[in-house]
Write a protein that holds these residues in place. Structure first.
Motif, PDB file in Angstrom:
ATOM      1  N   LEU A 195      -8.818  10.163 -10.917  1.00 54.89           N
ATOM      2  CA  LEU A 195      -8.554  10.642 -12.273  1.00 54.89           C
ATOM      3  C   LEU A 195      -9.106   9.735 -13.365  1.00 54.89           C
ATOM      4  N   LEU A 196      -9.244   8.450 -13.063  1.00 53.78           N
ATOM      5  CA  LEU A 196      -9.680   7.495 -14.081  1.00 53.78           C
ATOM      6  C   LEU A 196     -11.015   6.838 -13.737  1.00 53.78           C
ATOM      7  N   LYS A 197     -11.537   7.142 -12.552  1.00 56.70           N
ATOM      8  CA  LYS A 197     -12.821   6.596 -12.095  1.00 56.70           C
ATOM      9  C   LYS A 197     -12.802   5.077 -11.965  1.00 56.70           C
ATOM     10  N   THR A 198     -11.645   4.542 -11.648  1.00 52.74           N
ATOM     11  CA  THR A 198     -11.521   3.113 -11.361  1.00 52.74           C
ATOM     12  C   THR A 198     -10.342   2.909 -10.432  1.00 52.74           C
ATOM     13  N   ASP A 199     -10.451   1.910  -9.557  1.00 50.90           N
ATOM     14  CA  ASP A 199      -9.284   1.551  -8.738  1.00 50.90           C
ATOM     15  C   ASP A 199      -8.866   0.108  -9.016  1.00 50.90           C
ATOM     16  N   ILE A 250       8.557   5.074   2.100  1.00 52.73           N
ATOM     17  CA  ILE A 250       7.785   6.245   1.677  1.00 52.73           C
ATOM     18  C   ILE A 250       6.312   5.870   1.607  1.00 52.73           C
ATOM     19  N   GLY A 251       5.466   6.872   1.724  1.00 58.50           N
ATOM     20  CA  GLY A 251       4.030   6.634   1.692  1.00 58.50           C
ATOM     21  C   GLY A 251       3.471   6.603   0.285  1.00 58.50           C
ATOM     22  N   ILE A 252       4.250   6.097  -0.636  1.00 55.66           N
ATOM     23  CA  ILE A 252       3.829   5.957  -2.033  1.00 55.66           C
ATOM     24  C   ILE A 252       3.891   4.479  -2.391  1.00 55.66           C
ATOM     25  N   GLY A 253       2.804   3.968  -2.940  1.00 60.89           N
ATOM     26  CA  GLY A 253       2.761   2.555  -3.292  1.00 60.89           C
ATOM     27  C   GLY A 253       1.464   2.236  -4.008  1.00 60.89           C
ATOM     28  N   GLY A 254       1.001   1.007  -3.810  1.00 60.11           N
ATOM     29  CA  GLY A 254      -0.223   0.586  -4.470  1.00 60.11           C
ATOM     30  C   GLY A 254      -1.432   1.398  -4.047  1.00 60.11           C
ATOM     31  N   GLY A 255      -1.456   1.828  -2.791  1.00 64.05           N
ATOM     32  CA  GLY A 255      -2.567   2.667  -2.317  1.00 64.05           C
ATOM     33  C   GLY A 255      -2.607   4.002  -3.040  1.00 64.05           C
ATOM     34  N   THR A 256      -1.428   4.561  -3.304  1.00 66.77           N
ATOM     35  CA  THR A 256      -1.337   5.821  -4.055  1.00 66.77           C
ATOM     36  C   THR A 256      -1.891   5.644  -5.463  1.00 66.77           C
ATOM     37  N   LEU A 257      -1.476   4.565  -6.102  1.00 68.89           N
ATOM     38  CA  LEU A 257      -1.933   4.301  -7.471  1.00 68.89           C
ATOM     39  C   LEU A 257      -3.439   4.092  -7.510  1.00 68.89           C
ATOM     40  N   GLN A 258      -3.968   3.347  -6.552  1.00 68.60           N
ATOM     41  CA  GLN A 258      -5.412   3.123  -6.510  1.00 68.60           C
ATOM     42  C   GLN A 258      -6.175   4.422  -6.253  1.00 68.60           C
ATOM     43  N   GLY A 259      -5.702   5.210  -5.287  1.00 66.88           N
ATOM     44  CA  GLY A 259      -6.412   6.439  -4.932  1.00 66.88           C
ATOM     45  C   GLY A 259      -6.431   7.445  -6.070  1.00 66.88           C
ATOM     46  N   GLN A 266      -7.010  -2.979 -14.697  1.00 68.20           N
ATOM     47  CA  GLN A 266      -7.568  -2.124 -15.742  1.00 68.20           C
ATOM     48  C   GLN A 266      -6.659  -0.927 -15.998  1.00 68.20           C
ATOM     49  N   VAL A 267      -6.111  -0.353 -14.936  1.00 69.35           N
ATOM     50  CA  VAL A 267      -5.200   0.783 -15.085  1.00 69.35           C
ATOM     51  C   VAL A 267      -3.959   0.365 -15.872  1.00 69.35           C
ATOM     52  N   ALA A 268      -3.410  -0.805 -15.534  1.00 68.88           N
ATOM     53  CA  ALA A 268      -2.224  -1.299 -16.241  1.00 68.88           C
ATOM     54  C   ALA A 268      -2.525  -1.541 -17.724  1.00 68.88           C
ATOM     55  N   ALA A 269      -3.715  -2.057 -18.023  1.00 68.62           N
ATOM     56  CA  ALA A 269      -4.095  -2.298 -19.418  1.00 68.62           C
ATOM     57  C   ALA A 269      -4.237  -0.983 -20.177  1.00 68.62           C
ATOM     58  N   LEU A 270      -4.828   0.014 -19.551  1.00 66.03           N
ATOM     59  CA  LEU A 270      -4.926   1.332 -20.173  1.00 66.03           C
ATOM     60  C   LEU A 270      -3.537   1.896 -20.457  1.00 66.03           C
ATOM     61  N   ALA A 271      -2.635   1.740 -19.475  1.00 66.35           N
ATOM     62  CA  ALA A 271      -1.294   2.306 -19.591  1.00 66.35           C
ATOM     63  C   ALA A 271      -0.508   1.714 -20.752  1.00 66.35           C
ATOM     64  N   THR A 284       0.845  -1.196   0.000  1.00 58.07           N
ATOM     65  CA  THR A 284       0.000   0.000   0.000  1.00 58.07           C
ATOM     66  C   THR A 284       0.878   1.243   0.000  1.00 58.07           C
ATOM     67  N   GLY A 285       1.905   1.211   0.836  1.00 62.01           N
ATOM     68  CA  GLY A 285       3.026   2.138   0.784  1.00 62.01           C
ATOM     69  C   GLY A 285       4.265   1.314   0.475  1.00 62.01           C
ATOM     70  N   THR A 286       5.432   1.864   0.748  1.00 64.33           N
ATOM     71  CA  THR A 286       6.676   1.160   0.428  1.00 64.33           C
ATOM     72  C   THR A 286       7.607   1.165   1.634  1.00 64.33           C
ATOM     73  N   SER A 287       8.105  -0.016   1.997  1.00 67.71           N
ATOM     74  CA  SER A 287       9.091  -0.108   3.072  1.00 67.71           C
ATOM     75  C   SER A 287      10.404  -0.619   2.498  1.00 67.71           C
ATOM     76  N   ILE A 288      11.498  -0.223   3.134  1.00 68.91           N
ATOM     77  CA  ILE A 288      12.829  -0.616   2.675  1.00 68.91           C
ATOM     78  C   ILE A 288      13.580  -1.262   3.831  1.00 68.91           C
ATOM     79  N   VAL A 289      14.074  -2.462   3.593  1.00 70.53           N
ATOM     80  CA  VAL A 289      14.790  -3.242   4.596  1.00 70.53           C
ATOM     81  C   VAL A 289      16.206  -3.492   4.093  1.00 70.53           C
ATOM     82  N   LYS A 290      17.182  -3.222   4.944  1.00 75.65           N
ATOM     83  CA  LYS A 290      18.579  -3.474   4.594  1.00 75.65           C
ATOM     84  C   LYS A 290      18.992  -4.841   5.126  1.00 75.65           C
TER      85      LYS A 290
END
Length: 279
Positions: free
Chosen positions: A141-145, A127-136, A149-154, A109-115
């Protein structure tokens, strides 16, 4: 046959794997449900049924993930314990790649980094950017989460209609930056941009932000091997975003075979790697 079950319990999705006595991963599956408890028990029951495993064959159940906080009793009466999620990320990635030094990047949903440096496995940020960001943003903007479907459009989008490239603002390449490098994400977006272009721009924005955060997290460590795990690694666009970043920074992004199940694998390994008491 004895088997250890690793379960990564999300809020709506549960991933489950088994590791048998030979140390092999057995038939990972993923189940979606409306809540973590339903998801967990549905996944566990289906896993046992599909693989013809009896309750008596299960030596241990290891839970991890944010949804595991809702499970405070033995699963079906079996010996059950919990694994620390970041440790599970590291162990799962090491199992899948045989690397000893790496950053493990969990694209959830977000992104974690482990060393990971041998047995020294620790969470170093995210960082707070991940799958949740893409869905939201897709919802707005596209009226779908629906990520598929988003990947197919892209796949039909044109990135130059959305992003500003170095060649758009410079007559000559800058040091270390080729002309096709991105200077500004969404900096070239127009009000009449197509849904396909927006979808592609959103995916690149999320994935490139994660790549940049990973690069910055590695500075000073000497680590140039990055293991990418989680659901977003299944996006077809990673085949373009990751190589572009590799060429730019001289690093390597690896996607393991069971990238979306690495945390569940690591949960099982948290039990298997602990010396068992002698009788």
């Amino acid at each position: 046959m004895k088997i250890v079950i690793g379960i990564d319990v999300g809020i709506s999705t549960t991933k489950i794997v088994g590791i048998n006595e030979q140390g092999n991963v057995v038939s990972p599956i993923r189940i979606r449900a409306t809540d973590p408890v339903t998801s967990l028990y549905g996944a566990f029951g289906k896993y046992l049924h599909d693989n013809h495993i009896q309750l008596g064959d299960v030596e241990k159940v290891m839970l991890t993930g944010v949804g595991s906080a809702y499970i405070n009793e033995p699963v079906y009466g079996l010996p059950t314990d919990k694994a620390e999620e970041f440790l599970a990320d590291g162990l799962g990635a090491r199992y899948e790649t045989n690397l000893e030094r790496m950053l493990v990047v969990s694209l959830g949903t977000g992104t974690s980094i482990v060393k990971c440096d041998g047995d020294d496995i620790k969470h170093i940020g995210g960082i707070g950017i991940g799958g949740g960001t893409l869905q939201g943003l897709s919802r707005l903007l596209l009226k779908t989460d629906d990520i598929k479907q988003v990947a197919a459009l892209a796949e039909e989008g044109d990135l130059s209609h959305i992003n500003v490239l170095i060649k758009d603002i410079c007559a000559n390449p800058l040091q270390g930056l080729p002309m096709d490098a991105i200077a500004s994400l969404f900096g070239n977006a127009k009000t009449n941009a197509s849904r396909e272009d927006i979808a592609l721009g959103l995916i690149w924005m999320v994935l490139q932000s994660i790549c940049s955060a990973t690069i910055l997290s590695s500075l000073g460590s000497g680590i140039k091997e990055f293991v990418m795990i989680g659901n977003l690694t299944l996006l077809p666009q990673v085949r373009h975003v990751f190589p572009a970043t590799e060429r730019l920074y001289g690093v390597k992004f690896r996607i393991p075979r069971y990238s979306e199940f690495c945390t569940a694998i690591g949960a099982a390994l948290c039990y298997l790697n602990v010396p068992k008491p002698t009788l």
